[in-house]
Each structure stands twice: as C-alpha cells, then as structure tokens.
Design an enzyme around this catalytic site. Structure first.
Site, PDB file in Angstrom:
ATOM      1  N   PHE A  25       0.863  -1.189   0.000  1.00 37.70           N
ATOM      2  CA  PHE A  25       0.000   0.000   0.000  1.00 37.70           C
ATOM      3  C   PHE A  25       0.892   1.229   0.000  1.00 37.70           C
ATOM      4  O   PHE A  25       1.657   1.458   0.933  1.00 37.70           O
ATOM      5  CB  PHE A  25      -0.936   0.047   1.217  1.00 37.70           C
ATOM      6  CG  PHE A  25      -1.834   1.253   1.162  1.00 37.70           C
ATOM      7  CD1 PHE A  25      -3.012   1.234   0.423  1.00 37.70           C
ATOM      8  CD2 PHE A  25      -1.477   2.441   1.788  1.00 37.70           C
ATOM      9  CE1 PHE A  25      -3.816   2.366   0.332  1.00 37.70           C
ATOM     10  CE2 PHE A  25      -2.276   3.582   1.689  1.00 37.70           C
ATOM     11  CZ  PHE A  25      -3.442   3.535   0.965  1.00 37.70           C
TER      12      PHE A  25
ATOM     13  N   ASP B  66       9.368   2.920   1.947  1.00 40.63           N
ATOM     14  CA  ASP B  66       8.173   3.685   2.288  1.00 40.63           C
ATOM     15  C   ASP B  66       7.929   3.517   3.793  1.00 40.63           C
ATOM     16  O   ASP B  66       7.375   2.513   4.234  1.00 40.63           O
ATOM     17  CB  ASP B  66       6.970   3.210   1.471  1.00 40.63           C
ATOM     18  CG  ASP B  66       5.696   3.994   1.800  1.00 40.63           C
ATOM     19  OD1 ASP B  66       5.688   4.722   2.806  1.00 40.63           O
ATOM     20  OD2 ASP B  66       4.703   3.868   1.044  1.00 40.63           O
TER      21      ASP B  66
ATOM     22  N   LYS C  51       2.528  10.957   7.125  1.00 40.09           N
ATOM     23  CA  LYS C  51       1.698  10.715   8.313  1.00 40.09           C
ATOM     24  C   LYS C  51       2.176  11.484   9.550  1.00 40.09           C
ATOM     25  O   LYS C  51       1.914  12.671   9.643  1.00 40.09           O
ATOM     26  CB  LYS C  51       1.558   9.206   8.556  1.00 40.09           C
ATOM     27  CG  LYS C  51       0.737   8.550   7.422  1.00 40.09           C
ATOM     28  CD  LYS C  51       0.039   7.275   7.817  1.00 40.09           C
ATOM     29  CE  LYS C  51      -1.042   6.915   6.800  1.00 40.09           C
ATOM     30  NZ  LYS C  51      -0.660   5.949   5.793  1.00 40.09           N
TER      31      LYS C  51
HETATM   32  C1  LIG Z   1      -0.860   6.042   4.331  1.00 41.34           C
HETATM   33  C2  LIG Z   1       0.229   5.512   3.484  1.00 41.34           C
HETATM   34  C3  LIG Z   1       0.536   6.097   2.246  1.00 41.34           C
HETATM   35  C4  LIG Z   1      -0.289   7.208   1.651  1.00 41.34           C
HETATM   36  O1  LIG Z   1      -0.322   8.342   2.441  1.00 41.34           O
HETATM   37  P1  LIG Z   1      -1.451   9.458   2.182  1.00 41.34           P
HETATM   38  O2  LIG Z   1      -1.059  10.594   3.058  1.00 41.34           O
HETATM   39  O3  LIG Z   1      -2.765   8.834   2.584  1.00 41.34           O
HETATM   40  O4  LIG Z   1      -1.417   9.792   0.736  1.00 41.34           O
HETATM   41  C5  LIG Z   1       1.613   5.593   1.547  1.00 41.34           C
HETATM   42  N1  LIG Z   1       2.350   4.578   2.027  1.00 41.34           N
HETATM   43  C6  LIG Z   1       2.086   3.990   3.212  1.00 41.34           C
HETATM   44  C7  LIG Z   1       2.955   2.882   3.705  1.00 41.34           C
HETATM   45  C8  LIG Z   1       1.008   4.427   3.973  1.00 41.34           C
HETATM   46  O5  LIG Z   1       0.723   3.822   5.125  1.00 41.34           O
END
Ligand SMILES: *Cc1c(COP(=O)(O)O)cnc(C)c1O
Length: 406
Positions: free
Chosen positions: A145, A230, A259
């Site tokens: 994700f 990520d 985040k």
């Molecule tokens: C939440 C998340 C995203 C996307 O972040 P947004 O601020 O919602 O665009 C990307 N990668 C990971 C691992 C995430 O948990």
C-alpha cells in the site's frame, strides 16, 4: 440515540449523505480529542487505538506541537516555493539529520511523496545509471500500500484499490513480499529501484523475516539499484525505532515519510536521500504549491525535535512489549494470530467468529476505536503517549468482545 454511558456507544449512520461514498466509517461521530481520547457530541469517550493510521503518533493536541503550530500560525502560514522562508532550511537540515541523509524534498501527502520518489528514481536511472530512455522499471511487492493516486494504485494488487481506474502507468514489476530471491530474479539492466514498506501496514502489519531487508540492501548494492523505503506508516517512532529499517540495521537509499511528520495537525510528507540521488532534481522539474509551507515546516521541525529525545521510540518499545504480552493469551481465544512490532499490532480474528469489521463495531460500543483491514484483520496503533493502564483497558475490551462473540 445514546445509551448515556460515558465510554463508548455509537450513533446510527446517516442514510443520505452529501459525502461521496468512498469510506465506510464506524458509527462514531467525533467532536474533539485530547491525548488518546476522542469525545463525541454527547460526551461519550473513546480510546483511540488507531491514531489516524499513525499520523497521530504524538497524541491528539500534543502541547509541544500545538504550541509550535500556534506560534507559526501567527507569523506566517504559506508563501509558496517561489520565495524562501526562514523555517525551510532549518526543517530540511533537521529531518535530513534525523535520517542521516544529505537532503530532502518537502511534499504534503504520503502518496505525493511516493510519486516524488518514483520520479526521482526514474531520473536517477536515466542520468546516473544510464538506463535507456523510458525503460526504467521499479520493483514493488505484493500486498503493498503506497497511496491512492493513479500511478500508485496501478501497482497495487488490491482489486478494490485498482479496478476501474486504469489505464495505469507502466514500468512497475511486482514480486512476492518477503522473498529476496524473487526480487533478485526480477532485476534487469533497466531496474531503477525497489520500493518496499519495511513493515506492511495496510496489509495487516506484515513483518518480514529479519533477513529480508538486509538481503534487499545487499542485492540493491550489488546490482546498482536504489532501495526506496516507504516508512510513511512504519517510521517516526511507531515500531520502537525512528525507522522500521533500524530494527535490522538497514539504511535505504531513500526514505519516504509522511503521516506523523505533520504531527497530526497538517499533511506533511518528505523524500529524504543523499545528494547523488536527490541531486537529479533541478528547478522546474518537480514541486508543490503547499509543499514546505511555513506551518508544515515548523510542525515538522517540532516533530523531529520530539524524536531526537528518543523518548517516543522508548515508549513504543516498552508499551509494545506490554501490548504483545497482553494480546498473546488471546490467540486461541478468538484470535488466530498476532503480529507486533513496537506499539503496532495486526491481529487476525478467527473468521468463524466474526469479521474484523464486526469486532471494530463491538469495540466502538465499548469505547475503543480501531480499524479493520482485509476481512478478518484488525490493526492496533494507539498514540505513543498512551498510558500502560489505558492500553491494558483497551486490550481488555478486545478480550471482552471476543468472549461475547464466541
Ligand atoms: C498512508 C500511506 C501512504 C499514503 O499516504 P497518504 O497521506 O494517505 O497519501 C503511503 N504509504 C504507506 C505505507 C502508507 O501507510
């Protein structure tokens, strides 16, 4: 509508809404929040065991972050990258130092930071590695994700995220998460980068074997491929280290952050890397109206200051051990498995008992907010400021729900 209890209860959901139907929230309507507690309009309180998917790591209304935000609100909030501002370099240095890298690009949302990393990796492939024009490939993992933009959902393998939104950006190759041999076999002379979550959050807190990330690091080094981590959900204290990669002493080439970087106050994301990678970006080639705005820079700098003390990482370790120990006896008593790293847990509910959604609805009735993911899995990620007694109370509510469903 309300049972009149001070903790928990829920409200019926509205049938006709002016809001697009892209979420199905739990039947709770929050009005205010402080620390780990969320309060609804009737005064009922809920323990937040989700923390906005780790965007709220430092707690609702964290006084240090609020003070920084208030201070900056009065001074200046937005100037655009057309001009510099006094907080910009300070923030860039603070975050780069935290990650042990040369420089950073400030963006807003996580998905934008992922897009930024993809652009940077491609440009690096052409300008530094010498990949043929328009041939750059990025290897991603099954179950990933990385956000919701069209490029990013194009390399998701979740049908809900992807179906109906094509055509997609080419140049992505998927291999099984946790399988370093599969990753190595997928590398070609056109491979620019490997993009991975060091712990897969949305997939249900999937923690790879301890050898996986070090093997990925070794393969990337041998093959001249960038390792993009990520850490949007896993980073900034959640797992008990500043970055999840720290658990296995792995340094990726690129950190993708978001985040919690915005302190739960503003959207703030960043790509952090050394100058041999980020140096490929030159004026006019990438940007964002809101990226690096003074308010986000000030809050982001305050977030880095909180993390520099190590206090939150330590809390995540100690509280995480408590969470692990208290969840363990529930395996076989309604849960089929539990995965934890720091103050972060993925729990798999026995599917013959209930869905993750049902468990979350029952938890909400008892005053605990959590979020299901992928059918029978529930993710627990309370703010790192939670007290041990609050955490124990939250897990006790879970045990109670599982008993009641049995
Ligand atoms: C939440 C998340 C995203 C996307 O972040 P947004 O601020 O919602 O665009 C990307 N990668 C990971 C691992 C995430 O948990």
């Amino acid at each position: 509508m309300h049972a009149g209890t001070t903790t928990g209860t829920t409200v019926p959901q509205r049938r006709v809404s002016r809001l697009a139907n892209n979420y199905s929230p739990l039947p709770v309507r929050a009005e205010s929040a402080r620390g780990v507690w969320v309060t609804d309009a009737s005064g009922s309180r809920f323990l937040d065991m989700l923390s906005a998917y780790s965007a709220m790591n430092f707690g609702h209304g964290n006084p240090t972050l609020l003070a920084a935000a208030h201070d900056q609100l009065a001074a200046m909030t937005l100037i655009s990258r057309a001009y510099d501002h006094t907080g910009m370099e300070r923030y860039a240095a603070a975050l780069s130092d935290l990650a042990g890298k040369d420089m950073m690009v400030p963006m807003n949302t996580g998905a934008e930071a992922v897009e930024t990393a993809v652009k940077v990796a491609r440009k690096w492939a052409y300008e530094v590695k010498g990949v043929r024009e328009n041939r750059a490939e990025i290897i991603v993992a099954s179950g990933n994700f990385h956000g919701r933009t069209t490029t990013v959902v194009g390399f998701s393998d979740d049908p809900d995220a992807r179906n109906g939104f094509g055509p997609f950006t080419p140049g992505f190759v998927t291999v099984a998460y946790g399988d370093a041999a599969a990753l190595e076999a997928a590398i070609t002379p056109d491979t620019a980068a490997v993009l991975l979550e060091p712990v897969q959050g949305e997939a249900g807190v999937i923690i790879p074997d301890a050898g996986y990330l070090p093997a990925v690091r070794r393969i990337c080094d041998e093959q001249g491929v960038l390792f993009l981590a990520d850490e949007i959900q896993s980073g900034l204290g959640r797992t008990g280290e500043t970055f999840a990669c720290d658990h296995v002493a792995v340094t990726p080439d690129v950190y993708i952050l978001g985040k919690a970087l915005g302190g739960g106050i503003v959207p703030a994301s960043a790509v952090v890397a050394d100058s041999d990678v980020l140096g490929v970006l030159r004026p006019g080639q990438h940007g964002s109206t809101f990226g690096g705005n003074p308010l986000a820079c000030r809050i982001g700098t305050a977030v880095v200051d909180l993390l520099k003390t190590g206090e939150y990482q330590e809390r995540a370790r100690t509280l995480g051990a408590l969470l692990r120990d208290e969840l363990a006896p529930l395996v076989g008593r309604g849960l089929v498995s539990v995965r934890t790293i720091g103050l972060w847990a993925g729990i798999d509910v026995d599917p013959s008992l209930a869905t993750g959604r049902t468990v979350c609805e029952e938890l909400a009735r008892r005053g605990v907010l959590a979020k299901d993911t992928h059918g029978s899995t529930v993710r627990l990620s309370p703010p790192l400021v939670i007290e041990p007694s609050e955490l124990s109370w939250g897990v006790a509510q879970l045990a109670d729900v599982l008993r009641a469903l049995a």
